[in-house]
Design a protein around this motif. Structure first.
Motif, PDB file in Angstrom:
ATOM      1  N   LEU A 254       0.858  -1.200   0.000  1.00 45.09           N
ATOM      2  CA  LEU A 254       0.000   0.000   0.000  1.00 45.09           C
ATOM      3  C   LEU A 254       0.887   1.241   0.000  1.00 45.09           C
ATOM      4  O   LEU A 254       0.639   2.211  -0.722  1.00 45.09           O
ATOM      5  N   SER A 255       1.941   1.179   0.797  1.00 42.98           N
ATOM      6  CA  SER A 255       2.845   2.311   0.931  1.00 42.98           C
ATOM      7  C   SER A 255       3.619   2.566  -0.368  1.00 42.98           C
ATOM      8  O   SER A 255       3.791   3.709  -0.788  1.00 42.98           O
ATOM      9  N   VAL A 256       4.072   1.494  -1.013  1.00 47.08           N
ATOM     10  CA  VAL A 256       4.787   1.651  -2.292  1.00 47.08           C
ATOM     11  C   VAL A 256       3.838   2.247  -3.333  1.00 47.08           C
ATOM     12  O   VAL A 256       4.206   3.169  -4.086  1.00 47.08           O
ATOM     13  N   ALA A 257       2.604   1.754  -3.357  1.00 47.74           N
ATOM     14  CA  ALA A 257       1.623   2.284  -4.317  1.00 47.74           C
ATOM     15  C   ALA A 257       1.459   3.784  -4.102  1.00 47.74           C
ATOM     16  O   ALA A 257       1.473   4.573  -5.052  1.00 47.74           O
ATOM     17  N   ALA A 258       1.344   4.184  -2.838  1.00 47.94           N
ATOM     18  CA  ALA A 258       1.146   5.604  -2.525  1.00 47.94           C
ATOM     19  C   ALA A 258       2.354   6.418  -2.999  1.00 47.94           C
ATOM     20  O   ALA A 258       2.204   7.462  -3.645  1.00 47.94           O
ATOM     21  N   THR A 300      -3.596  10.562 -17.161  1.00 50.00           N
ATOM     22  CA  THR A 300      -4.593   9.480 -17.078  1.00 50.00           C
ATOM     23  C   THR A 300      -4.103   8.380 -16.130  1.00 50.00           C
ATOM     24  O   THR A 300      -4.854   7.888 -15.280  1.00 50.00           O
ATOM     25  N   ASN A 301      -2.828   8.025 -16.270  1.00 51.86           N
ATOM     26  CA  ASN A 301      -2.265   7.016 -15.362  1.00 51.86           C
ATOM     27  C   ASN A 301      -2.282   7.502 -13.917  1.00 51.86           C
ATOM     28  O   ASN A 301      -2.476   6.712 -12.991  1.00 51.86           O
ATOM     29  N   LEU A 302      -2.056   8.799 -13.741  1.00 55.11           N
ATOM     30  CA  LEU A 302      -2.071   9.348 -12.377  1.00 55.11           C
ATOM     31  C   LEU A 302      -3.443   9.127 -11.747  1.00 55.11           C
ATOM     32  O   LEU A 302      -3.563   8.651 -10.614  1.00 55.11           O
ATOM     33  N   GLU A 303      -4.458   9.454 -12.513  1.00 53.73           N
ATOM     34  CA  GLU A 303      -5.812   9.323 -11.959  1.00 53.73           C
ATOM     35  C   GLU A 303      -6.158   7.860 -11.677  1.00 53.73           C
ATOM     36  O   GLU A 303      -6.715   7.519 -10.640  1.00 53.73           O
ATOM     37  N   ALA A 304      -5.794   6.987 -12.616  1.00 52.90           N
ATOM     38  CA  ALA A 304      -6.083   5.563 -12.430  1.00 52.90           C
ATOM     39  C   ALA A 304      -5.332   5.014 -11.216  1.00 52.90           C
ATOM     40  O   ALA A 304      -5.889   4.292 -10.378  1.00 52.90           O
ATOM     41  N   LEU A 310      -6.593   4.702  -3.513  1.00 51.98           N
ATOM     42  CA  LEU A 310      -7.630   5.074  -2.544  1.00 51.98           C
ATOM     43  C   LEU A 310      -8.541   3.894  -2.241  1.00 51.98           C
ATOM     44  O   LEU A 310      -8.941   3.663  -1.096  1.00 51.98           O
ATOM     45  N   LYS A 311      -8.835   3.134  -3.278  1.00 55.86           N
ATOM     46  CA  LYS A 311      -9.679   1.954  -3.082  1.00 55.86           C
ATOM     47  C   LYS A 311      -8.985   0.954  -2.153  1.00 55.86           C
ATOM     48  O   LYS A 311      -9.587   0.425  -1.206  1.00 55.86           O
ATOM     49  N   ALA A 312      -7.698   0.735  -2.398  1.00 59.06           N
ATOM     50  CA  ALA A 312      -6.946  -0.203  -1.550  1.00 59.06           C
ATOM     51  C   ALA A 312      -6.871   0.317  -0.114  1.00 59.06           C
ATOM     52  O   ALA A 312      -7.031  -0.445   0.848  1.00 59.06           O
ATOM     53  N   ALA A 313      -6.657   1.619   0.035  1.00 63.84           N
ATOM     54  CA  ALA A 313      -6.536   2.198   1.382  1.00 63.84           C
ATOM     55  C   ALA A 313      -7.877   2.106   2.122  1.00 63.84           C
ATOM     56  O   ALA A 313      -7.924   1.799   3.320  1.00 63.84           O
ATOM     57  N   PHE A 314      -8.944   2.333   1.400  1.00 61.08           N
ATOM     58  CA  PHE A 314     -10.281   2.258   2.007  1.00 61.08           C
ATOM     59  C   PHE A 314     -10.554   0.830   2.490  1.00 61.08           C
ATOM     60  O   PHE A 314     -11.002   0.598   3.617  1.00 61.08           O
ATOM     61  N   ILE A 315     -10.246  -0.142   1.635  1.00 61.64           N
ATOM     62  CA  ILE A 315     -10.483  -1.546   2.010  1.00 61.64           C
ATOM     63  C   ILE A 315      -9.559  -1.940   3.162  1.00 61.64           C
ATOM     64  O   ILE A 315      -9.958  -2.628   4.101  1.00 61.64           O
ATOM     65  N   LYS A 316      -8.323  -1.441   3.112  1.00 60.74           N
ATOM     66  CA  LYS A 316      -7.359  -1.767   4.172  1.00 60.74           C
ATOM     67  C   LYS A 316      -7.857  -1.236   5.524  1.00 60.74           C
ATOM     68  O   LYS A 316      -7.693  -1.873   6.559  1.00 60.74           O
ATOM     69  N   PHE A 342       0.127  -1.501 -10.485  1.00 61.37           N
ATOM     70  CA  PHE A 342      -0.197  -0.486 -11.483  1.00 61.37           C
ATOM     71  C   PHE A 342       0.634   0.775 -11.266  1.00 61.37           C
ATOM     72  O   PHE A 342       1.224   1.328 -12.194  1.00 61.37           O
ATOM     73  N   ALA A 343       0.688   1.221 -10.003  1.00 57.91           N
ATOM     74  CA  ALA A 343       1.378   2.488  -9.715  1.00 57.91           C
ATOM     75  C   ALA A 343       2.878   2.365  -9.973  1.00 57.91           C
ATOM     76  O   ALA A 343       3.510   3.316 -10.446  1.00 57.91           O
ATOM     77  N   ALA A 344       3.464   1.213  -9.660  1.00 53.06           N
ATOM     78  CA  ALA A 344       4.902   1.037  -9.879  1.00 53.06           C
ATOM     79  C   ALA A 344       5.219   1.189 -11.374  1.00 53.06           C
ATOM     80  O   ALA A 344       6.111   1.954 -11.766  1.00 53.06           O
TER      81      ALA A 344
END
Ligand SMILES: Cc1cc2nc3c(=O)[nH]c(=O)nc-3n(C[C@H](O)[C@H](O)[C@H](O)COP(=O)(O)OP(=O)(O)OC[C@H]3O[C@@H](n4cnc5c(N)ncnc54)[C@H](O)[C@@H]3O)c2cc1C
Length: 406
Positions: A254-258, A300-304, A310-316, A342-344
């Protein structure tokens, strides 16, 4: 199937930022702005930045996800935590790695698995920056396959003695405590997690030199020669070390994604700025359509990436509130892996495009895109290499019956 879980439904998620969250995020933003010139100096000198700990301890940001019960814990929920790490990630992957390791792999793992005595002993000094935490899973011959690790422990006279070598350990030379994973001697099951005090005789750390990127970050090899630990230092249930390690990696992903979302944001900001001032063929390069293509793609990639984060953080956060719910754990694990994967990739792509927009200036480490390109490459390797993430995500769809190995 986890995909059917109610928590996967975006329409049920609320990402509104409260006043309290805003205060934390403003505090992070101020600290990052003030820290930038310091990190810049260390980066260009290619030196480990030893100012991170005192600076961010002074800004009260080293206990963000820790309960307020412990030391300087700020009790941030996972969405706030993710947005904070996203902001830190804009400053660079070296700085962000410090946060991911100390806060996510370290503090969050101790908070989740530790008993009350361990939490009271480890978390207050950790949140104040008096004791950094590291996570020692990888070994010279055990990376993507942590079950193959060779580090072992022996029990003698009510104590444990750990022997082995850990490699590529972030904060390994600066941490006071390392979470070390080891098997009982001569066995390939019953892995245990230990909180190892790095000041114990038999423990040695050595900085890894000549990395491709992250020049300001401590990455080390650890040598353990019969390092003594007490029974009270076993983290989580005896024999459940693999579960402890995997849950630490979930926090880390989660942290790496952020952090990667932050990298994309910084690459986009830098690209927009440069495209507005650099003139070639009689006009700002931002007016050339092929440059616009890079910027459109990055945005576009930034938004995705941000939505997946955010979805992962919410579920976490839901999982943090219901930690015994194993189905929710699996859903969270998938969401964190997807966001990280995806973010990486998108962060590396954004850095590459930003370098291209900067032309020769992009090839200088004095500018941010080149640093991001060198530094964010590691996010496709650590905390689950791309190929491992791809398999995990595929199994989330195909089902566990399709596992290639177990
Ligand atoms: C800067 C840095 C910091 C790090 N910090 C830490 C840390 O703090 N703590 C820690 O424990 N570790 C840390 N690591 C280690 C990191 O987690 C590992 O590098 C990672 O798990 C991959 O392991 P490996 O490098 O041994 O690659 P390997 O596992 O040897 O993999 C090599 C290649 O083979 C692929 N591969 C492996 N198995 C499969 C498979 N079954 N199917 C398809 N492809 C496969 C991989 O995806 C990869 O592309 C760090 C690494 C770096 C570079």
């Amino acid at each position: 199937m986890p995909e059917q879980d109610e928590f996967m439904n975006l329409s049920k998620m609320n990402f509104d930022v409260s006043e309290e969250q805003t205060l934390i995020l403003e505090q992070v933003d101020r600290a990052c702005k003030a820290f930038r010139p310091i990190e810049d100096r260390f980066y260009l000198d290619h030196k480990i930045n030893d100012q991170v700990k005192p600076f961010f301890a002074g800004a009260h940001l080293l206990g963000l996800p820790v309960s307020r019960k412990y030391g300087d814990g700020q009790g941030a929920d996972m969405v706030t935590y993710a947005l904070a790490v996203e902001r830190i990630g804009r400053e660079g992957t070296g700085l962000r790695t410090f946060f991911s390791v100390h806060l996510a792999l370290g503090e969050m793992t101790v908070q989740h698995w530790g008993n009350e005595e361990q939490k009271e002993r480890i978390l207050p000094p950790a949140t104040r920056g008096d004791a950094l935490l590291a996570f020692g899973l990888t070994e010279p011959s055990a990376g993507s396959d942590p079950a193959s690790l060779k580090t072992y422990f022996e029990e003698k006279g009510g104590k444990y003695y750990i022997t082995g070598q850990k490699m590529w350990i972030s904060l390994g030379s600066t941490a006071r405590y390392v979470l070390v994973f080891a098997y009982p001697k001569g066995k390939r099951e019953g892995m245990c997690g230990f909180i190892v005090d790095t000041q114990t005789p038999g423990f040695k750390a050595e900085l890894i030199q000549h990395k491709l990127g992250l020049p300001t970050a401590d990455t080390s090899t650890l040598y353990l020669d019969k390092v003594e630990v007490n029974k009270e230092d076993v983290l989580g249930p005896q024999g459940k070390g693999m579960s402890v390690a995997l849950s630490g990696l979930m926090n880390g992903r989660l942290s790496v994604a952020a952090g990667c979302v932050g990298v994309i944001q910084d690459c986009l900001d830098e690209s927009v700025r440069y495209a507005g001032v650099r003139v070639q063929h009689g006009k700002q390069i931002g007016r050339h359509q092929l440059i616009q293509r890079h910027i459109g793609l990055m945005s576009t990639n930034l938004e995705a990436a941000k939505l997946l984060l955010l979805k992962a953080a919410f579920i976490k956060q839901k999982y943090e509130e219901d930690p015994k719910n194993n189905e929710l754990r699996d859903v969270t694990d998938l969401a964190c892996s997807r966001a990280k994967y995806f973010a990486a990739n998108a962060s590396f792509d954004a850095a590459n495009r930003a370098v291209q927009i900067f032309g020769a200036n992009g090839y200088s480490l004095e500018n941010r895109p080149g640093r991001h390109l060198a530094d964010t490459r590691v996010t496709m390797i650590y905390e689950g290499a791309n190929e491992i993430m791809e398999q995990k995500l595929a199994l989330g769809v195909l089902g566990k019956g399709f596992e290639a190995y177990s």
